[in-house]
Design a protein around this motif. Structure first.
Motif, PDB file in Angstrom:
ATOM      1  N   ILE A 292      44.388  24.285  25.206  1.00  0.00           N
ATOM      2  CA  ILE A 292      44.658  25.691  25.527  1.00  0.00           C
ATOM      3  C   ILE A 292      45.831  25.762  26.499  1.00  0.00           C
ATOM      4  O   ILE A 292      45.874  25.031  27.493  1.00  0.00           O
ATOM      5  N   SER A 293      46.772  26.639  26.193  1.00  0.00           N
ATOM      6  CA  SER A 293      48.020  26.676  26.954  1.00  0.00           C
ATOM      7  C   SER A 293      48.118  27.900  27.857  1.00  0.00           C
ATOM      8  O   SER A 293      47.628  28.983  27.529  1.00  0.00           O
ATOM      9  N   THR A 294      48.785  27.692  28.984  1.00  0.00           N
ATOM     10  CA  THR A 294      49.235  28.839  29.765  1.00  0.00           C
ATOM     11  C   THR A 294      50.298  29.572  28.953  1.00  0.00           C
ATOM     12  O   THR A 294      50.916  28.998  28.052  1.00  0.00           O
ATOM     13  N   ILE A 295      50.497  30.841  29.265  1.00  0.00           N
ATOM     14  CA  ILE A 295      51.449  31.656  28.509  1.00  0.00           C
ATOM     15  C   ILE A 295      52.580  32.113  29.419  1.00  0.00           C
ATOM     16  O   ILE A 295      52.424  32.193  30.636  1.00  0.00           O
ATOM     17  N   ALA A 296      53.708  32.406  28.818  1.00  0.00           N
ATOM     18  CA  ALA A 296      54.897  32.765  29.588  1.00  0.00           C
ATOM     19  C   ALA A 296      55.519  34.034  29.048  1.00  0.00           C
ATOM     20  O   ALA A 296      55.300  34.413  27.887  1.00  0.00           O
ATOM     21  N   SER A 297      56.308  34.687  29.883  1.00  0.00           N
ATOM     22  CA  SER A 297      57.059  35.852  29.458  1.00  0.00           C
ATOM     23  C   SER A 297      58.397  35.871  30.185  1.00  0.00           C
ATOM     24  O   SER A 297      58.629  35.081  31.110  1.00  0.00           O
ATOM     25  N   ASN A 298      59.250  36.758  29.774  1.00  0.00           N
ATOM     26  CA  ASN A 298      60.588  36.882  30.346  1.00  0.00           C
ATOM     27  C   ASN A 298      60.500  37.633  31.674  1.00  0.00           C
ATOM     28  O   ASN A 298      60.245  38.833  31.700  1.00  0.00           O
ATOM     29  N   GLN A 299      60.710  36.937  32.761  1.00  0.00           N
ATOM     30  CA  GLN A 299      60.693  37.575  34.077  1.00  0.00           C
ATOM     31  C   GLN A 299      62.095  37.866  34.594  1.00  0.00           C
ATOM     32  O   GLN A 299      62.339  38.923  35.166  1.00  0.00           O
ATOM     33  N   ALA A 300      63.021  36.945  34.358  1.00  0.00           N
ATOM     34  CA  ALA A 300      64.349  37.076  34.952  1.00  0.00           C
ATOM     35  C   ALA A 300      65.198  38.154  34.304  1.00  0.00           C
ATOM     36  O   ALA A 300      66.027  38.780  34.976  1.00  0.00           O
ATOM     37  N   ASP A 301      65.006  38.386  33.012  1.00  0.00           N
ATOM     38  CA  ASP A 301      65.924  39.280  32.292  1.00  0.00           C
ATOM     39  C   ASP A 301      65.233  40.439  31.590  1.00  0.00           C
ATOM     40  O   ASP A 301      65.830  41.081  30.719  1.00  0.00           O
ATOM     41  N   GLN A 302      63.991  40.719  31.942  1.00  0.00           N
ATOM     42  CA  GLN A 302      63.290  41.880  31.388  1.00  0.00           C
ATOM     43  C   GLN A 302      62.856  42.770  32.535  1.00  0.00           C
ATOM     44  O   GLN A 302      61.947  42.442  33.287  1.00  0.00           O
ATOM     45  N   ALA A 303      63.518  43.916  32.666  1.00  0.00           N
ATOM     46  CA  ALA A 303      63.131  44.871  33.700  1.00  0.00           C
ATOM     47  C   ALA A 303      61.738  45.415  33.406  1.00  0.00           C
ATOM     48  O   ALA A 303      61.308  45.439  32.242  1.00  0.00           O
ATOM     49  N   PRO A 304      61.019  45.844  34.424  1.00  0.00           N
ATOM     50  CA  PRO A 304      59.703  46.437  34.186  1.00  0.00           C
ATOM     51  C   PRO A 304      59.793  47.618  33.221  1.00  0.00           C
ATOM     52  O   PRO A 304      60.728  48.409  33.279  1.00  0.00           O
ATOM     53  N   PHE A 305      58.808  47.723  32.343  1.00  0.00           N
ATOM     54  CA  PHE A 305      58.764  48.838  31.400  1.00  0.00           C
ATOM     55  C   PHE A 305      58.343  50.135  32.084  1.00  0.00           C
ATOM     56  O   PHE A 305      58.813  51.220  31.734  1.00  0.00           O
ATOM     57  N   SER A 306      57.435  50.032  33.037  1.00  0.00           N
ATOM     58  CA  SER A 306      56.908  51.231  33.702  1.00  0.00           C
ATOM     59  C   SER A 306      56.572  50.877  35.148  1.00  0.00           C
ATOM     60  O   SER A 306      55.791  49.953  35.398  1.00  0.00           O
ATOM     61  N   SER A 307      57.156  51.607  36.073  1.00  0.00           N
ATOM     62  CA  SER A 307      56.981  51.281  37.487  1.00  0.00           C
ATOM     63  C   SER A 307      56.516  52.481  38.281  1.00  0.00           C
ATOM     64  O   SER A 307      56.913  53.626  38.008  1.00  0.00           O
ATOM     65  N   LEU A 308      55.679  52.230  39.268  1.00  0.00           N
ATOM     66  CA  LEU A 308      55.368  53.251  40.256  1.00  0.00           C
ATOM     67  C   LEU A 308      56.590  53.455  41.144  1.00  0.00           C
ATOM     68  O   LEU A 308      57.386  52.522  41.344  1.00  0.00           O
ATOM     69  N   PRO A 309      56.759  54.650  41.706  1.00  0.00           N
ATOM     70  CA  PRO A 309      57.883  54.864  42.634  1.00  0.00           C
ATOM     71  C   PRO A 309      57.683  54.067  43.918  1.00  0.00           C
ATOM     72  O   PRO A 309      56.561  53.638  44.235  1.00  0.00           O
ATOM     73  N   ILE A 310      58.751  53.868  44.642  1.00  0.00           N
ATOM     74  CA  ILE A 310      58.653  53.181  45.932  1.00  0.00           C
ATOM     75  C   ILE A 310      57.808  54.029  46.876  1.00  0.00           C
ATOM     76  O   ILE A 310      57.959  55.250  46.954  1.00  0.00           O
ATOM     77  N   GLU A 311      56.882  53.398  47.584  1.00  0.00           N
ATOM     78  CA  GLU A 311      56.011  54.115  48.509  1.00  0.00           C
ATOM     79  C   GLU A 311      56.844  54.810  49.586  1.00  0.00           C
ATOM     80  O   GLU A 311      57.891  54.310  50.017  1.00  0.00           O
ATOM     81  N   SER A 312      56.368  55.952  50.023  1.00  0.00           N
ATOM     82  CA  SER A 312      57.100  56.757  51.006  1.00  0.00           C
ATOM     83  C   SER A 312      57.390  55.971  52.282  1.00  0.00           C
ATOM     84  O   SER A 312      58.451  56.131  52.898  1.00  0.00           O
ATOM     85  N   LYS A 313      56.459  55.079  52.665  1.00  0.00           N
ATOM     86  CA  LYS A 313      56.661  54.337  53.911  1.00  0.00           C
ATOM     87  C   LYS A 313      57.781  53.307  53.800  1.00  0.00           C
ATOM     88  O   LYS A 313      58.258  52.783  54.831  1.00  0.00           O
TER      89      LYS A 313
END
Length: 607
Positions: free
Chosen positions: A291-312
């Protein structure tokens, strides 16, 4: 006295009759359903969609059912257009057989290139060369969009095939794959009820109820999807008249699954429970699991959906990014280090991705790696698995004595700055040909170290890469497929028609013709073979013949041709495999029999 005995006897008889009456009364509904189930089966209602079916071209072989996903959906229900690529094993496992089954999602299946790039495709020829005297079969049961529910559902049927090993690369589809917790194709609300649903799916009464339900249900009740002609469209597409082209655009119902949310936890629990039961089944059947660990593109794939930066953090982030270019490098590094620590607790995936890219510009790989990972963790559109999935994989491998294959680490080692990106990935998580080969090689090395097969002759990584069974035509098809995928949601909010580059040669032209469905895969391959033959290109001829022989085990000509090529190259173990298939397909002759006997006599005894 006699009168009392008679009275008591009548009383006892009356009690027995009442008990019998109550039992019969209770059984009537059960008998009704038993007879209804039998009646539905007699009239041919419904189906069981077994995983394995006989090869219609030759009864000695069987294959995983291409439309096996039909087992989860009634005929009148919206369903995904997901199929499994045909590949074959013998119906009866040979005494000297070594059988491997691959399970997983689209990456395990080799998307977008197909079987030749997949774990099964690349391991098949390499293990044949490594295990002289063994009849090696590596079977793919992986397919796009499936998750741990499907893997678990296939397990008993896979065990019946008596595999020596099962290889698993899975985990990305737990949230938005078929039966995922945030998917439009969810069967039930919880893991327990979904497994209950799967246990009932073969009963015709259950299938009848499903048909009635989907016949009466509104689109909202049946998963936010409806049929439009032969196509599956979402409610939004139905209202706007704009129809998306990709499965990814249709599958995501829950587009905001925050880390730590109830849906997030449900996805992790679903994966751990299903995989635990799956590994327990294989351990009980004495089948070695890799059974293998799995990988994805971290360096060149921007997040698809992000929360806004917290007010603080807003003021400090604005000050940091606006001032970073105005100070000395030494101060930049100090400020970056401070900002990295300050913003670690942020839940904004976009903020982490921005910090990570800045860190790369400043050649601070360690900080970049930390924040790329956090960007993935906080991406709310869960088309990529969070790191917790790999944590579960590592834990279960230890718990069930499975061999852990760390493909994620192997991909990272071969990536710039140790961060998986476009050097290994096509888009968010599907590897390119180099990435696929790295994953396959990780499994190969694990098998070589743990299978306890003697003799085992290792095939070098250079030779395996050089002999990979993927043509330029298939590379172009894969390239076009990815362009099509990334022209739609979630890579683009508004679907567009991709512009394909002009093919550079006749091979790419064939790949384009296959992509636009002008020709079939078989026509593409047979045309390629004839062109390589006319160009007097023996290397590519042999590769094309082997691809065709593997795709058509019942074709005596192709299997005989590659058998003789391998015999001439003194690759006798591989040659024997194809000679035996050619003979099984009807290729006869004294020369074939003589060569088979010569090879069998020369091969070492297997242990």
């Amino acid at each position: 006295m006699k009168k009392n005995l008679t009275k008591n006897k009548h009383s006892e008889n009356g009690k027995k009759q009442r008990v019998i009456f109550y039992v019969i009364t209770a059984l009537i509904p059960l008998l009704f359903f038993v007879f209804l189930e039998m009646g539905l089966r007699l009239v041919g209602f419904g189906n069981s969609a077994p995983l394995f079916i006989e090869n219609p071209a030759h009864p000695s072989y069987q294959l995983p059912r291409p439309d096996v996903m039909s087992r989860y959906f009634p005929e009148n229900a919206p369903k995904p257009s997901v199929t499994m690529e045909a590949n074959f094993i013998l119906k009866e496992k040979p005494k000297n057989g070594y059988r491997v089954v691959v399970q997983g999602g689209s990456t395990a299946a080799g998307f977008p290139y197909g079987l030749g790039a997949s774990i099964a495709g690349t391991l098949d020829q390499r293990l044949k060369a490594s295990m002289p005297g063994r009849y090696v079969e590596v079977l793919n049961t992986a397919m796009s969009a499936v998750n741990s529910y499907t893997l678990l559902d296939f397990a008993d049927e896979i065990i019946e095939q008596k595999p020596d090993a099962v290889l698993i690369y899975a985990g990305h589809n737990e949230f938005l794959g078929i039966l995922g917790v945030g998917s439009n194709y969810t069967a039930m609300g919880s893991g327990a009820t979904t497994r209950w649903f799967l246990s009932l799916k073969d009963f015709r009464i259950f299938q009848l109820i499903q048909r009635i339900y989907f016949g009466l249900a509104t689109p909202e009740e049946s998963g936010n999807t409806v049929k439009k002609g032969n196509q599956l469209v979402t409610l939004e597409e139905q209202k706007t008249g704009q129809q998306s082209r990709t499965f990814m655009a249709k599958v995501a119902k829950n587009k905001a699954i925050a880390k730590g949310s109830s849906v997030y936890k449900a996805g992790l629990a679903q994966f751990e429970n299903n995989m635990s039961e799956l590994l327990a089944k294989y351990r009980k059947a004495n089948i070695q699991v890799y059974i293998s660990t799995i990988a994805s593109n971290q360096a060149d794939q921007a997040p698809f959906s992000s929360l806004p930066i917290e007010s603080k953090f807003i003021d400090s982030t604005n000050a940091f990014f606006s001032g970073i270019g105005k100070i000395s490098r030494q101060q930049q590094l100090r400020d970056l280090g401070s900002a990295s620590i300050t913003f670690l607790e942020s839940t904004s995936a976009d903020l982490h991705f921005k910090i990570a890219n800045l860190a790369l510009q400043l050649k601070q790989a360690s900080i970049a790696k930390t924040h790329f990972a956090l960007a993935l963790e906080h991406d709310q559109l869960r088309f990529r698995a969070p790191s917790a999935i790999n944590d579960i994989i590592r834990k279960l491998a230890t718990q069930y004595n499975a061999v852990l294959v760390d493909a994620e680490s192997e991909l990272a080692i071969r990536s710039p700055d140790g961060i998986v990106g476009s050097a290994m990935m096509l888009e968010h998580l599907h590897p390119n040909l180099q990435g696929y080969f790295v994953i396959s090689n990780a499994f190969y090395e694990a098998i070589a170290a743990n299978a306890n097969i003697k003799p085992f002759t290792k095939v070098s990584i250079d030779r395996a890469w050089r002999e990979r069974l993927v043509l330029t035509q298939e590379e172009y098809y894969g390239f076009a497929t990815i362009l099509n995928l990334t022209s739609d949601y979630p890579f683009s909010q508004n679907p567009t028609t991709p512009s394909l580059p002009k093919p550079g040669d006749w091979q790419q032209q064939l790949g384009l013709d296959f992509f636009v469905k002008k020709i079939s895969w078989l026509q593409m391959m047979e045309t390629s073979l004839e062109r390589y033959r006319s160009d007097n290109n023996p290397t590519m001829m042999a590769k094309a013949i082997q691809i065709l022989a593997d795709a058509l085990p019942h074709n005596g000509l192709y299997n005989l041709q590659i058998a003789e090529i391998k015999f001439t190259q003194q690759r006798f173990s591989e040659s024997l495999y194809y000679y035996q298939r050619a003979k099984r397909a009807g290729a006869l002759g004294e020369a074939i029999d003589n060569n088979i006997k010569l090879i069998q006599a020369a091969l070492p005894e297997v242990k």
